[in-house]
Design an enzyme around this catalytic site. Structure first.
Site, PDB file in Angstrom:
ATOM      1  N   LYS A 127     -11.300  -3.785  11.407  1.00  0.00           N
ATOM      2  CA  LYS A 127     -10.284  -3.437  12.240  1.00  0.00           C
ATOM      3  C   LYS A 127     -10.025  -4.249  13.653  1.00  0.00           C
ATOM      4  O   LYS A 127      -9.005  -4.791  14.090  1.00  0.00           O
ATOM      5  CB  LYS A 127     -10.030  -1.919  12.484  1.00  0.00           C
ATOM      6  CG  LYS A 127      -9.669  -1.087  11.183  1.00  0.00           C
ATOM      7  CD  LYS A 127      -8.418  -1.383  10.604  1.00  0.00           C
ATOM      8  CE  LYS A 127      -7.807  -0.374   9.627  1.00  0.00           C
ATOM      9  NZ  LYS A 127      -6.926  -0.707   8.871  1.00  0.00           N
ATOM     10  N   GLY A 155      -0.636   4.813  -0.653  1.00  0.00           N
ATOM     11  CA  GLY A 155      -1.757   5.423   0.116  1.00  0.00           C
ATOM     12  C   GLY A 155      -1.088   6.561   0.760  1.00  0.00           C
ATOM     13  O   GLY A 155      -0.066   6.897   0.751  1.00  0.00           O
ATOM     14  N   TYR A 199     -16.008  -1.202   8.171  1.00  0.00           N
ATOM     15  CA  TYR A 199     -14.433  -0.819   8.683  1.00  0.00           C
ATOM     16  C   TYR A 199     -13.975  -1.142  10.111  1.00  0.00           C
ATOM     17  O   TYR A 199     -13.006  -1.548  10.311  1.00  0.00           O
ATOM     18  CB  TYR A 199     -14.135   0.815   8.520  1.00  0.00           C
ATOM     19  CG  TYR A 199     -12.742   1.419   8.714  1.00  0.00           C
ATOM     20  CD1 TYR A 199     -12.230   1.199   7.783  1.00  0.00           C
ATOM     21  CD2 TYR A 199     -12.797   2.384   9.588  1.00  0.00           C
ATOM     22  CE1 TYR A 199     -10.722   1.563   7.855  1.00  0.00           C
ATOM     23  CE2 TYR A 199     -11.431   2.890   9.854  1.00  0.00           C
ATOM     24  CZ  TYR A 199     -10.402   2.525   9.117  1.00  0.00           C
ATOM     25  OH  TYR A 199      -8.899   3.090   8.988  1.00  0.00           O
ATOM     26  N   GLY A 202       0.758  -1.149  -0.131  1.00  0.00           N
ATOM     27  CA  GLY A 202      -0.130   0.023  -0.047  1.00  0.00           C
ATOM     28  C   GLY A 202       0.889   1.129  -0.118  1.00  0.00           C
ATOM     29  O   GLY A 202       0.625   2.255   0.626  1.00  0.00           O
TER      30      GLY A 202
HETATM   31  N1  SER Z   1      -9.049   7.965   8.982  1.00  0.00           N
HETATM   32  C1  SER Z   1     -10.133   6.817   9.096  1.00  0.00           C
HETATM   33  C2  SER Z   1     -11.480   7.179   8.571  1.00  0.00           C
HETATM   34  O1  SER Z   1     -12.003   8.168   8.684  1.00  0.00           O
HETATM   35  C3  SER Z   1      -9.950   6.330  10.339  1.00  0.00           C
HETATM   36  O2  SER Z   1      -9.167   5.178  10.869  1.00  0.00           O
HETATM   37  O3  SER Z   1     -11.728   5.887   7.791  1.00  0.00           O
END
Ligand code: SER
Length: 316
Positions: free
Chosen positions: A146, A11, A142, A8
């Site tokens: 995580k 990024g 998300y 990555g």
């Molecule tokens: N910056 C990320 C987001 O807003 C949070 O880990 O998805």
């Protein structure tokens, strides 16, 4: 000598981590990879570069063998707001990608850095001064990837002895590569809009407090945790780290100290607001401070000065 693979590398974090790690370990000891082939110009800067898709385990194993890699920085992710639009892809990259990397790390004896997030917390987590070890029931894809990622990394350490380490990053503010599709992106966009138009339409409501960090501190966190003396580590993955906590009005006021005519209006984005409402207002990062001497350098004031200066140069 370390041989590091960054997955990555194009990024938001990867692009700047590459430069930092190369300063430290030497250019040819830091191999870049990304699912996207860089432009010709960028390729020269990133080289050695390998095109690599984390959902392809054979390809990861091949690159690790080719360069005798011993440390992997695993950075691919679909950020929180986009992950709500494409939960299946977010799962595939977030979970299957990490699983593939951990399997290769187990077979080839690599250390692995995994960036978790404030997104690993959820609506039932105590939001103020959120402790290191506390209830985590995220209700976003998300967050699910995580929190599962933190657990999977802990498991690979306990069961197979893989040297996994990681932090829970807050929103990261930087000027080199834009973040894409996160809930905390507003704290980056606001600088560009303040300089270009002296005006910003904020997607989060006033009063929405979130933890944030300037990129140099984020890079320092990622490198320091991997270099930490393992005998001091009580935790290994998902260390809370933060540098500042603010709400949109606070950062707007800080920018106004330098651009007095700066105006902010609110255009609520219901998806981002719903996500932000389940994340901590501020995290307690005392475990990181105790176990590997975490200590951020940039507060809101210092970061704002630097961001305004760097973004202005970039936009010229
Ligand atoms: N910056 C990320 C987001 O807003 C949070 O880990 O998805």
């Amino acid at each position: 000598m370390k041989n590091i693979l960054i997955i990555g590398a194009q990024g938001q974090i990867g692009s700047e981590l590459t430069t930092e790690l190369r300063k430290k370990y030497g250019h040819k000891h830091v191999i870049c990879s990304d699912v996207r082939m860089p432009s010709h110009e960028v390729l020269n800067d990133l080289s050695p570069f390998e095109r690599l898709d984390v959902t392809n385990v054979e390809r990861i194993a091949q690159v690790v063998k080719k360069y005798k890699i011993d440390t992997i920085y695993h950075l691919p992710a679909i950020l929180s707001a986009v992950a709500e639009e494409k939960p299946q892809i977010a799962w595939n990259i977030g979970i299957n990608g990490l699983y593939n990397v951990l399997e290769v790390a187990r077979e080839s004896n690599c250390a692995v850095f995994f960036p978790s997030s404030i997104g690993a917390f959820g609506p039932t987590t105590p939001p103020d001064n959120t402790p290191q070890d506390v209830i985590q029931r995220p209700d976003t894809m998300y967050g699910v990837t995580k929190v599962a990622g933190e657990l999977l990394c802990d498991y690979y350490h306990k069961r197979f002895g893989v040297d996994t380490r990681g932090v829970r990053f807050p929103g990261i503010i930087s000027y080199v590569t834009l973040p894409g599709g996160g809930t905390t992106d507003y704290a980056v966009e606001i600088f560009y809009e303040a300089i270009k138009h002296q005006k910003y339409h904020c997607p989060l409501k006033a009063g929405t407090y979130l933890d944030m960090m300037y990129m140099p501190d984020a890079l320092n966190a990622a490198i320091s945790i991997m270099e930490a003396d393992p005998s001091r580590l009580v935790h290994r993955n998902g260390f809370n780290v933060t540098a500042m906590s603010f709400e949109p009005e606070t950062i707007a006021a800080e920018i106004r100290k330098h651009i007095p005519g700066f105006k902010m209006e609110y255009h609520n984005d219901p998806i981002r607001q719903a996500i932000a409402d389940t994340w901590p207002n501020s995290m307690d990062d005392s475990c990181a401070r105790e176990e590997w001497s975490w200590n951020p350098e940039f507060n809101l004031e210092k970061m704002t000065i630097d961001m305004l200066e760097k973004v202005a140069v970039k936009l010229k």
